[in-house]
Write a protein that holds these residues in place. Structure first.
Motif, short mmCIF file in Angstrom:
data_model
loop_
_atom_site.label_atom_id
_atom_site.label_comp_id
_atom_site.label_asym_id
_atom_site.label_seq_id
_atom_site.Cartn_x
_atom_site.Cartn_y
_atom_site.Cartn_z
N PRO A 162 0.58 -1.21 0.27
CA PRO A 162 -0.07 0.42 -0.28
C PRO A 162 1.18 1.30 -0.08
N SER A 163 2.58 1.05 0.82
CA SER A 163 2.58 2.57 0.50
C SER A 163 3.33 2.93 -0.85
N ILE A 164 3.05 2.35 -1.52
CA ILE A 164 3.72 2.90 -3.12
C ILE A 164 2.62 3.26 -3.48
N GLN A 165 0.99 3.58 -3.27
CA GLN A 165 0.52 4.70 -3.41
C GLN A 165 1.12 5.88 -3.31
N PRO A 166 1.53 6.69 -2.09
CA PRO A 166 1.81 8.08 -1.98
C PRO A 166 3.30 8.78 -3.22
N LEU A 167 4.20 7.47 -3.15
CA LEU A 167 5.40 7.31 -3.51
C LEU A 167 4.29 8.09 -5.22
N LEU A 168 4.11 6.86 -5.86
CA LEU A 168 3.77 7.29 -7.25
C LEU A 168 2.45 8.66 -7.09
N GLN A 169 1.98 9.00 -6.56
CA GLN A 169 1.22 10.03 -6.26
C GLN A 169 2.92 11.29 -6.28
N GLY A 206 -6.19 1.62 1.95
CA GLY A 206 -6.89 1.52 1.48
C GLY A 206 -6.80 -0.56 1.26
N SER A 207 -5.82 -0.78 0.51
CA SER A 207 -5.30 -1.04 -0.51
C SER A 207 -3.73 -1.19 -1.40
N GLY A 208 -3.66 -2.84 -1.41
CA GLY A 208 -2.05 -2.83 -1.87
C GLY A 208 -2.48 -2.85 -3.40
N TRP A 209 -1.58 -3.60 -4.40
CA TRP A 209 -1.99 -3.86 -5.94
C TRP A 209 -1.42 -4.81 -6.38
N HIS A 210 -1.68 -5.85 -7.62
CA HIS A 210 -1.42 -6.35 -7.71
C HIS A 210 -1.37 -6.37 -9.63
N VAL A 211 -0.15 -6.31 -9.95
CA VAL A 211 0.35 -5.89 -11.15
C VAL A 211 0.56 -6.37 -12.29
N ASP A 212 0.92 -6.47 -13.26
CA ASP A 212 1.39 -6.72 -14.67
C ASP A 212 3.32 -6.42 -14.25
N ARG A 213 4.00 -7.01 -13.83
CA ARG A 213 5.66 -5.46 -13.63
C ARG A 213 6.47 -5.03 -15.02
N ARG A 214 5.82 -5.78 -15.98
CA ARG A 214 6.12 -5.61 -16.96
C ARG A 214 6.07 -3.95 -17.59
N LEU A 215 4.57 -4.42 -17.59
CA LEU A 215 3.99 -2.87 -18.27
C LEU A 215 3.85 -1.30 -16.75
#
Length: 370
Positions: free
Chosen positions: A55-62, A101-110
């Protein structure tokens, strides 16, 4: 995204490696007005690992200004983690407790391609299918690329991941803390609508994780040591699947797949710290090239983006105050502190979860006790 570096060969910064750490560093520096070239040896045409983002990825991407680009990828929410260590009942940890709220599952290549595209949009000259084959420093970096181009740079950044190719070629030394590898495959045709969580399950030879991906895909990876992988031939499909069938919750989770998994692929997941004693030339290692951590910590991509911010700040200081060696010293000292903290945290993880009296777990027990 450009497929070739601009004909102008002089840059303030050249970044070798277009993963999250390299792309984020380039994006920040280009956004600050510096001329930046980013070299990525792949064309983002093969699968990449590290699919679950905390979940801590959100503020970093913002903070990078790429949140809308990220959302456009259609990531799956990750509602938490379920882990099975010394008992058969899974322990659950909800991401709702984090405040994001949540973390995320992603296609890391994309995901990685998205960050590289954002760096290009910020003004970075991006070259795909390109790596550095020679680096010399004579007051400026004289660089030769695999595509035949020659570049110069005032600051060089190694973002080549766990291999730390550039830093090691410059004389830096990699201190290895383990020989962990991940052996991974994917299943398609899996109904992941009720599977939006990360599952971790221990086994005598290591631990498994499985996670859903967009497009009704499930990814599974066995984390073990390189010698154990070789001894049991776990890179081959049949031994890998046999090992999977010895699990409980992990095997059940992929039981609904409509096809066999893809051929397993082995990736290095070894922890290490790259050290450069006495070298004051203007270069930095960032992300996994500087400090690679065990995936059990769940901090890989957020750590990469945080390190990228520190690297960009340090590189900018080197560009504006080239005679000042303090930024490099401070940057390396901070990475050393992070390394010490990480090793303590890793020891705590494995001290809690030591369910098997086997070489894989005994090694972690010895490390935790030391």
């Amino acid at each position: 995204m450009l497929d070739v570096v601009d004909m102008v060969t002089a840059y303030d910064v050249v970044v070798a490696g277009g993963g999250p750490a390299g792309a984020a560093t380039a994006l920040r520096l280009a956004g600050s007005g510096f001329s930046v070239a980013l070299l990525e040896r792949s064309r983002f045409d093969r699968p990449r690992v590290g699919e679950t983002l905390a979940p801590s990825i959100q503020p970093l991407l913002q903070g990078l200004g790429v949140w809308e680009r990220f959302v456009a990828l259609g990531p799956l929410p990750s509602w938490g983690t379920r882990s099975i260590w010394s008992s058969t009942a899974p322990a659950a940890h909800s991401h709702l407790e984090t405040g994001y709220g949540s973390g995320w599952h992603v296609d890391r290549r994309l995901f990685d391609r998205m960050l590289c595209d954002a760096a290009a949009a910020a003004g970075t000259s991006v070259s795909l299918g390109t790596s550095l084959i020679d680096c010399r420093y004579d007051g400026r970096w004289q660089l030769t690329c695999s595509n035949g181009h020659r570049l110069t740079a005032r600051v060089l950044i190694d973002a080549t991941g766990r291999s730390a190719t550039i830093g090691r070629s410059l004389g830096a030394r990699r201190i290895a803390f383990d020989r962990l590898v991940g052996i991974t495959a994917q299943w398609s045709g899996v109904d992941v609508s009720a599977e939006q969580y990360l599952l971790i399950e221990s086994v005598p030879d290591g631990w498994w994780y499985t996670a859903p991906l967009p497009g009704h895909v499930m990814v599974g990876m066995l984390m073990t040591d390189a010698d154990i992988c070789r001894h049991h031939n776990l890179a081959a499909s049949a031994p890998w699947r046999n090992h999977l069938e010895s699990t409980t919750a992990t095997a059940l989770r992929v039981d609904s797949a409509t096809c066999l998994p893809t051929t397993p692929r082995v990736y290095s997941a070894a922890s290490h710290r790259l050290v450069r004693p006495g070298d004051i030339r203007p270069w930095l290692a960032v992300g996994d090239a500087a400090l690679a951590v065990d995936p059990i910590s769940g901090s890989g991509v957020p750590r990469a983006l945080r390190t990228a911010e520190a690297a960009a700040t340090t590189a900018a200081r080197l560009l504006t105050h080239p005679a000042d060696a303090i930024p490099l010293t401070t940057y390396e000292s901070t990475r050393n502190t992070e390394c010490t903290t990480y090793l303590s945290t890793r020891a705590d993880y494995y001290a809690i979860a030591l369910p098997h009296p086997t070489p894989f777990w005994t090694r972690r027990q010895l490390t935790a006790a030391s």
